[in-house]
Every structure is written in C-alpha cells, then in structure tokens.
Design a protein around this motif. Structure first.
Motif, mmCIF file in Angstrom:
data_model
loop_
_atom_site.group_PDB
_atom_site.id
_atom_site.type_symbol
_atom_site.label_atom_id
_atom_site.label_comp_id
_atom_site.label_asym_id
_atom_site.label_seq_id
_atom_site.Cartn_x
_atom_site.Cartn_y
_atom_site.Cartn_z
ATOM 1 N N PHE A 112 2.849 -3.334 -18.299
ATOM 2 C CA PHE A 112 1.512 -3.164 -17.736
ATOM 3 C C PHE A 112 1.414 -3.822 -16.364
ATOM 4 C CE2 PHE A 112 -3.065 -4.225 -17.478
ATOM 5 C CZ PHE A 112 -3.564 -2.944 -17.554
ATOM 6 N N SER A 113 2.045 -4.981 -16.220
ATOM 7 C CA SER A 113 2.054 -5.667 -14.933
ATOM 8 C C SER A 113 2.774 -4.843 -13.871
ATOM 9 C CB SER A 113 2.728 -7.029 -15.080
ATOM 10 O OG SER A 113 2.881 -7.647 -13.831
ATOM 11 N N LEU A 114 3.922 -4.260 -14.214
ATOM 12 C CA LEU A 114 4.642 -3.408 -13.267
ATOM 13 C C LEU A 114 3.831 -2.171 -12.918
ATOM 14 C CD1 LEU A 114 8.292 -3.551 -14.605
ATOM 15 C CD2 LEU A 114 7.438 -4.412 -12.439
ATOM 16 N N TYR A 115 3.146 -1.594 -13.898
ATOM 17 C CA TYR A 115 2.308 -0.419 -13.642
ATOM 18 C C TYR A 115 1.209 -0.755 -12.637
ATOM 19 C CZ TYR A 115 -1.493 2.876 -14.400
ATOM 20 O OH TYR A 115 -2.510 3.762 -14.213
ATOM 21 N N LEU A 116 0.542 -1.878 -12.829
ATOM 22 C CA LEU A 116 -0.523 -2.265 -11.908
ATOM 23 C C LEU A 116 0.017 -2.544 -10.510
ATOM 24 C CD1 LEU A 116 -2.768 -4.589 -14.092
ATOM 25 C CD2 LEU A 116 -3.216 -2.246 -13.375
ATOM 26 N N LYS A 117 1.179 -3.197 -10.430
ATOM 27 C CA LYS A 117 1.778 -3.513 -9.134
ATOM 28 C C LYS A 117 2.140 -2.242 -8.374
ATOM 29 C CE LYS A 117 5.632 -6.011 -7.090
ATOM 30 N NZ LYS A 117 6.842 -6.787 -7.353
ATOM 31 N N ARG A 118 2.778 -1.296 -9.032
ATOM 32 C CA ARG A 118 3.176 -0.051 -8.367
ATOM 33 C C ARG A 118 1.963 0.794 -8.011
ATOM 34 N NH1 ARG A 118 8.646 1.426 -11.713
ATOM 35 N NH2 ARG A 118 9.822 -0.325 -10.896
ATOM 36 N N ARG A 119 0.934 0.763 -8.851
ATOM 37 C CA ARG A 119 -0.288 1.512 -8.549
ATOM 38 C C ARG A 119 -0.968 0.932 -7.311
ATOM 39 N NH1 ARG A 119 -5.601 1.128 -11.910
ATOM 40 N NH2 ARG A 119 -6.868 2.588 -10.760
ATOM 41 N N LYS A 120 -0.989 -0.395 -7.213
ATOM 42 C CA LYS A 120 -1.588 -1.050 -6.056
ATOM 43 C C LYS A 120 -0.805 -0.725 -4.792
ATOM 44 C CE LYS A 120 -2.806 -5.628 -4.313
ATOM 45 N NZ LYS A 120 -2.733 -7.065 -4.557
ATOM 46 N N GLU A 121 0.535 -0.741 -4.865
ATOM 47 C CA GLU A 121 1.363 -0.426 -3.699
ATOM 48 C C GLU A 121 1.163 1.009 -3.255
ATOM 49 O OE1 GLU A 121 5.319 -1.309 -4.862
ATOM 50 O OE2 GLU A 121 5.089 -3.466 -4.575
ATOM 51 N N SER A 122 1.007 1.935 -4.192
ATOM 52 C CA SER A 122 0.837 3.331 -3.805
ATOM 53 C C SER A 122 -0.535 3.567 -3.188
ATOM 54 C CB SER A 122 1.038 4.253 -5.006
ATOM 55 O OG SER A 122 -0.012 4.092 -5.937
ATOM 56 N N GLN A 123 -1.543 2.822 -3.606
ATOM 57 C CA GLN A 123 -2.870 2.978 -3.019
ATOM 58 C C GLN A 123 -2.916 2.395 -1.615
ATOM 59 O OE1 GLN A 123 -5.542 1.153 -5.766
ATOM 60 N NE2 GLN A 123 -5.684 2.968 -7.059
ATOM 61 N N ILE A 124 -2.153 1.344 -1.367
ATOM 62 C CA ILE A 124 -2.143 0.719 -0.048
ATOM 63 C C ILE A 124 -1.387 1.603 0.949
ATOM 64 C CG2 ILE A 124 -1.207 -1.226 1.265
ATOM 65 C CD1 ILE A 124 -1.827 -2.989 -1.120
ATOM 66 N N SER A 125 -0.286 2.213 0.540
ATOM 67 C CA SER A 125 0.559 2.940 1.475
ATOM 68 C C SER A 125 0.023 4.329 1.813
ATOM 69 C CB SER A 125 1.971 3.066 0.915
ATOM 70 O OG SER A 125 1.959 3.821 -0.263
ATOM 71 N N THR A 126 -0.893 4.891 1.035
ATOM 72 C CA THR A 126 -1.372 6.242 1.317
ATOM 73 C C THR A 126 -2.154 6.371 2.613
ATOM 74 O OG1 THR A 126 -2.613 5.752 -0.700
ATOM 75 C CG2 THR A 126 -1.593 7.879 -0.563
ATOM 76 N N PRO A 127 -3.006 5.434 3.044
ATOM 77 C CA PRO A 127 -3.745 5.646 4.282
ATOM 78 C C PRO A 127 -2.853 5.727 5.521
ATOM 79 C CG PRO A 127 -4.809 3.936 3.014
ATOM 80 C CD PRO A 127 -3.525 4.274 2.329
ATOM 81 N N PHE A 128 -1.646 5.187 5.471
ATOM 82 C CA PHE A 128 -0.777 5.230 6.639
ATOM 83 C C PHE A 128 -0.295 6.648 6.934
ATOM 84 C CE2 PHE A 128 -0.213 0.796 5.199
ATOM 85 C CZ PHE A 128 -0.742 0.196 6.322
ATOM 86 N N TYR A 129 -0.307 7.516 5.946
ATOM 87 C CA TYR A 129 0.123 8.888 6.170
ATOM 88 C C TYR A 129 -0.961 9.721 6.844
ATOM 89 C CZ TYR A 129 3.987 7.750 3.112
ATOM 90 O OH TYR A 129 5.094 7.170 2.564
#
Length: 52
Positions: free
Chosen positions: A21-38
């Motif tokens: 669950f911790s890894l899921y939350l971490k990867r979800r947070k990283e994917s939400q942060i990196s999307t605006p750069f595109y």
C-alpha cells in the motif's frame, strides 16, 4: 496448525500489505506530480515560458 505459525503469518501478511500500500501511494503521488510537465508547449519563446 500451531498458533505460533498463525500469528507469524498474520504479522508477515500485514507487513507485506502495508508495504504494498505504501508503494502504491508513493507511485501514485509521483505520477500525479510528473503529469503537469507534459502540458508545457515546446514552441513557446523563452520570454513566454517565463511568464507561465
């Protein structure tokens, strides 16, 4: 089944579930942060990029 093995299994399963669950939350947070750069347009002049 020995009660010791049942308790050990519950502890290990709980730890693995918490780690997953911790890894899921971490990867979800990283994917939400990196999307605006595109969304940045590449054809803007440097002065227009600074205004954004």
């Amino acid at each position: 089944m020995n009660p010791e093995w049942v308790v050990t299994g519950i502890i290990l399963f709980g730890g693995m579930a918490a780690a997953g669950f911790s890894l899921y939350l971490k990867r979800r947070k990283e994917s939400q942060i990196s999307t605006p750069f595109y969304d940045v347009k590449t054809d803007l002049a440097e002065s227009e990029k600074d205004k954004k």
